[in-house]
Design a protein around this motif. Structure first.
Motif, short mmCIF file in Angstrom:
data_model
loop_
_atom_site.label_atom_id
_atom_site.label_comp_id
_atom_site.label_asym_id
_atom_site.label_seq_id
_atom_site.Cartn_x
_atom_site.Cartn_y
_atom_site.Cartn_z
N GLN A 114 13.75 1.00 -3.32
CA GLN A 114 12.38 1.24 -3.75
C GLN A 114 12.16 0.67 -5.15
O GLN A 114 11.10 0.11 -5.46
CB GLN A 114 12.08 2.74 -3.74
N THR B 98 13.68 -1.91 -6.44
CA THR B 98 13.59 -3.36 -6.33
C THR B 98 12.19 -3.79 -5.90
O THR B 98 11.61 -4.74 -6.45
CB THR B 98 14.63 -3.89 -5.33
N GLU B 99 11.63 -3.09 -4.94
CA GLU B 99 10.28 -3.41 -4.49
C GLU B 99 9.26 -3.15 -5.60
O GLU B 99 8.30 -3.90 -5.77
CB GLU B 99 9.93 -2.60 -3.24
N TRP B 100 9.48 -2.08 -6.33
CA TRP B 100 8.59 -1.72 -7.45
C TRP B 100 8.63 -2.82 -8.52
O TRP B 100 7.60 -3.21 -9.06
CB TRP B 100 9.04 -0.38 -8.01
N ARG C 61 9.35 -5.89 -8.03
CA ARG C 61 8.78 -7.11 -7.47
C ARG C 61 7.28 -7.21 -7.73
O ARG C 61 6.73 -8.30 -7.85
CB ARG C 61 9.05 -7.16 -5.95
N GLU C 62 6.64 -6.06 -7.86
CA GLU C 62 5.20 -6.04 -8.12
C GLU C 62 4.88 -6.32 -9.59
O GLU C 62 3.72 -6.58 -9.93
CB GLU C 62 4.62 -4.68 -7.74
#
Length: 506
Positions: free
Chosen positions: A452, A454-456, A458-459
């Motif tokens: 999560q 990493t995805e955060w 990415r934004e």
């Protein structure tokens, strides 16, 4: 002619009964501090020490450190402060490299200093609350030239063996005066810190500045966030100095603290590393206290830039050049960079070191003939002329030809709700050259969802800046000041234990 102890002498004459030092269970007035230091100087001279002799000092931030330090100065000797956590080989190196004539060690420390000194036949004195003194005539203080070496402070040695920065009498006296001018300090100020006095931050910009202004200095021998807050309340501190990890720790440990505890505090000074914006904002929001960030190095006697009191702190920036100092960001050709362009930071002024002890080639590489010190730090200025330190040049990550500044990624990670501390480093990668890795710690009991995270990220970050390796640890390695030590993070272990685009936890 001058001496580093001059500010103490001056206030011993003008305000002799004002408190100079506060320890855990003791206080010393300016008159008492001068008397103790001059008597310690007498003991050194009686033991055969001569002006210019090097004296190693290993002690925590206790009043006795100050007495011994100022005693060495009064005798005209050169103090060589070392980290209290130094190992025997590290001590042996300093004893040999500096040509030390005497080692002084705090009685509660381990055997490293004594064993190292014994192996090299260097005499050892044990420093205790009733340290050895000798009766000498009042005012028995050596007269020194401003360019004489007063202290040799060994750099951390991130590459190769540590180098000893020679700081002069003039460096320290100028540093004290600059510090007071920046803080507008006076005899009414009560400064407190848990910074180690063997480090340039505590030694120059805190201790020397306090004594120059004639205020009092409260010392905490070992940092603890609750103890630091207790000292803030008890001594009604008006100035407090620390590194980012200290402010962060106080923020997370201060359940019982409130803005009233900070009512007397005029200035909170941060240095040693970049202060995460999240920490600065939360500290001000919770306690109504603005942290002012500064920038300096061992080689500049801790001074370089500082945020102006009237303008307040500018998050992410360390302010403009302090008085008597020039700070310029230059490109590879030595041409000043325009605002918003990253280059290397150069400093010139009254606090720049004399050179590296017995290292003429290293000195020539660091200091130009015009007096500019090459810091090795990457920075940029904004339209107001304020400096932002982007990163150490040696910490720059080059991933697939793109420059990644760890501090930028760390700033984003710190804003993630579950992360307490973060360090971003480059690890070897066969394809990209280097891969971006993050080592983070969380609050107790929190399980971090690394996917999560990493995805955060990415934004909020360009694709090449996203940490492809995330390691969750209980605590990050720190130095004596509390600064996170990236050089202690094993890059190879990170690479070998995790493939890019994956993460692992403790």
């Amino acid at each position: 002619m001058a001496n580093v102890i001059d500010p103490v002498r001056r206030h011993s004459d003008t305000t002799p009964d004002n408190i100079a030092l506060r320890g855990a269970d003791s206080t010393l007035t300016y008159r008492q501090l001068l008397t103790a230091a001059v008597r310690y100087s007498g003991a050194l001279v009686s033991a055969g020490l001569s002006p210019g002799d090097r004296v190693l000092l290993a002690a925590p931030s206790v009043p006795e450190f100050v007495i011994a330090y100022m005693g060495v100065q009064a005798a005209g000797c050169v103090v060589v402060p070392v980290n209290t956590m130094s190992t025997r080989p590290e001590i042996e190196y300093v004893l040999t490299d500096a040509g030390v004539s005497l080692a002084i060690v705090w009685h509660e420390l381990g055997p490293a200093v004594g064993d190292a000194a014994a192996s090299l036949d260097v005499p050892v004195w044990t420093l205790t609350p009733d340290a050895p003194t000798a009766e000498v005539a009042p005012g028995s203080v050596a007269d020194r030239e401003l360019d004489e070496t007063a202290a040799i402070l060994y750099t951390s040695g991130t590459t190769g063996r540590p180098k000893g920065a020679e700081l002069t009498v003039g460096n320290f006296l100028s540093g004290g005066e600059i510090g007071i001018e920046c803080s507008r300090g006076s005899t009414r100020d009560r400064t407190g810190t848990a910074l180690p006095l063997f480090h340039v931050f505590g030694q120059a910009s805190v201790m020397m500045a306090t004594f120059t202004g004639g205020g009092s200095l409260s010392l905490l021998a070992r940092f603890d966030p609750i103890a630091m807050l207790d000292m803030l309340r008890r001594d009604r501190l008006t100035i407090m100095a620390g590194v980012p990890t200290m402010w962060n720790a106080m923020l997370h440990a201060a359940d019982g603290a409130n803005p009233q505890d900070f009512a007397n505090l005029r200035i909170a000074i941060s240095g040693g590393a970049s202060l995460p914006g999240k920490v600065a904002r939360e500290f001000e929001s919770r306690f109504g206290c603005t942290i002012l960030e500064g920038y300096g190095l061992t080689e500049t006697t801790a001074f370089g830039t500082f945020n102006d009191i009237d303008r307040g702190g500018k998050i992410g920036y360390t302010g403009r050049a302090v008085p008597r100092t020039e700070v310029v960001v230059m490109d590879h050709d030595g041409v000043p960079c325009p605002p918003g362009t990253v280059g290397e930071v150069f400093v010139r002024g009254a606090t720049v070191m004399k050179g590296y002890w017995n290292r003429p080639s290293d000195t020539a590489e660091a200091l130009s003939t015009e007096g500019w010190l090459r810091t090795g730090d990457l920075g940029e200025t904004d339209a107001d002329g304020d400096l932002r330190i982007v990163d150490r040049a040696k910490d720059l990550i080059i991933r697939g030809g793109y420059n990644v500044y760890p501090s930028e990624v760390e700033e984003v990670l710190y804003s993630y709700p579950d992360i307490v501390e973060a360090a971003v480093v480059g690890v070897p990668d066969d394809y990209y050259g280097e891969e971006v890795a993050a080592v983070v710690s969380t609050a107790p009991g929190v399980e971090l969802d690394t996917a999560q995270l990493t995805e955060w990220a990415r934004e909020r970050l360009s694709a090449y800046k996203i940490p492809r390796i995330v390691s969750v640890v209980d605590t990050l390695p720190k130095g004596s000041t509390g600064k996170i030590l990236k050089r202690s993070i094993d890059r190879t272990a990170l690479r070998d234990s995790t493939r890019p685009a994956e993460v692992h936890e403790r």
